[in-house]
Design an enzyme around this catalytic site. Structure first.
Site, PDB file in Angstrom:
ATOM      1  N   ARG A 129      10.453  -5.017  18.261  1.00  0.00           N
ATOM      2  CA  ARG A 129       9.576  -5.187  17.093  1.00  0.00           C
ATOM      3  C   ARG A 129      10.209  -5.997  15.961  1.00  0.00           C
ATOM      4  O   ARG A 129       9.499  -6.519  15.094  1.00  0.00           O
ATOM      5  CB  ARG A 129       9.157  -3.817  16.542  1.00  0.00           C
ATOM      6  N   GLN A 170       5.102   0.800  15.565  1.00  0.00           N
ATOM      7  CA  GLN A 170       5.588  -0.242  16.474  1.00  0.00           C
ATOM      8  C   GLN A 170       6.761   0.259  17.308  1.00  0.00           C
ATOM      9  O   GLN A 170       7.169  -0.417  18.253  1.00  0.00           O
ATOM     10  CB  GLN A 170       6.011  -1.476  15.676  1.00  0.00           C
ATOM     11  N   ARG A 192       3.572   1.871  -1.236  1.00  0.00           N
ATOM     12  CA  ARG A 192       4.270   2.148  -2.500  1.00  0.00           C
ATOM     13  C   ARG A 192       3.489   3.128  -3.372  1.00  0.00           C
ATOM     14  O   ARG A 192       4.036   3.666  -4.338  1.00  0.00           O
ATOM     15  CB  ARG A 192       4.520   0.848  -3.264  1.00  0.00           C
ATOM     16  N   VAL A 227       0.835  -1.210   0.000  1.00  0.00           N
ATOM     17  CA  VAL A 227       0.000   0.000   0.000  1.00  0.00           C
ATOM     18  C   VAL A 227       0.867   1.256   0.000  1.00  0.00           C
ATOM     19  O   VAL A 227       0.620   2.213  -0.742  1.00  0.00           O
ATOM     20  CB  VAL A 227      -0.948   0.002   1.218  1.00  0.00           C
ATOM     21  N   ARG A 267      -5.434  -2.138  -7.942  1.00  0.00           N
ATOM     22  CA  ARG A 267      -5.336  -3.151  -6.899  1.00  0.00           C
ATOM     23  C   ARG A 267      -6.530  -4.092  -6.805  1.00  0.00           C
ATOM     24  O   ARG A 267      -6.522  -5.006  -5.974  1.00  0.00           O
ATOM     25  CB  ARG A 267      -5.086  -2.469  -5.553  1.00  0.00           C
TER      26      ARG A 267
END
EC number: 2.1.1.148
Length: 216
Positions: free
Chosen positions: A155, A89, A78, A76, A182
């Site tokens: 993480r 995180q 990109r 996404v 997409r």
């Protein structure tokens, strides 16, 4: 995978009530006497799409909240014409254990494709092994935090399937391109599902544009 509407452009021009009407209003910038003509707006939008006059669709904006995995989030992100905010995180603890994902065979004729022909026994094995791995990963992650290890370090042992939240903001032109791309062949199945969730929201907010695009 899910999508939720966060915001959409709200016009302040009297007589222009929706983001879709605003796009038609902007398209008539050279015809000010007829700018507020909502009766013919859908026809104008259809004409602009047919003749690829895409710039008018940059005058309205929409933000969606996407719930997905870190693996799909990488795809996404990109789409660089959009603006993003993602769950960090580094600053916040990960609380949710990843769910198991479907197994599909590699399509050796088309590396962008995968085949939904994995036997049920192998699907069960794959789901069970994922659950074991994710449980071990979360246990190690939480133990690291208990020992005072920084979230930005802990993480690194989290899998790509870890859930994440993204705010994705872009013009309507951006959203048209993203959804067209997409939801087509060549996109990973999980990303198609996410894009289709975005498409459902788009259709509700921009019904005339969606109809002109043959989405409904």
């Amino acid at each position: 995978m899910s999508a939720k509407l966060i915001s959409v452009t709200k016009p302040v021009v009297e007589g222009v009530n929706t983001a879709e009407e605003l796009i038609a209003y902007a398209a008539r910038v050279s015809n000010p006497e007829n700018q507020i003509n909502n009766k013919t707006a859908s026809g104008l939008l259809k004409y602009c799409i047919r003749h690829k006059h895409w710039s008018i669709f940059e005058t309205a904006f929409m933000t969606l909240e996407l719930k997905t995995s870190r693996g799909i989030a990488a795809q996404v992100l990109r789409h660089r014409s959009f603006h993003f905010q993602e769950f960090s995180q580094r600053y916040a603890s990960v609380m949710e254990t990843p769910p198991p994902h479907q197994a599909r065979f590699q399509d050796h004729k088309n590396r962008q494709n995968s085949l939904d022909t994995v036997p049920e026994d192998d699907q069960t094995w794959w789901a069970t092994e994922q659950e074991k791995l994710y449980a071990q990963s979360m246990e190690l992650y939480n133990k690291a935090l208990e020992k005072g290890i920084a979230k930005e370090c802990a993480r690194f042992i989290l899998p790509l399937s870890t859930p994440t939240t993204i705010y994705m903001s872009g013009t309507i032109r951006d959203w048209i391109h993203y959804i067209e791309l997409r939801t087509s062949n060549g996109t990973q199945r999980e990303h198609i599902d996410l894009a289709n969730a975005c498409k459902e929201i788009f259709i509700k907010e921009f019904p005339s544009i969606a109809k002109a695009l043959d989405w409904v």
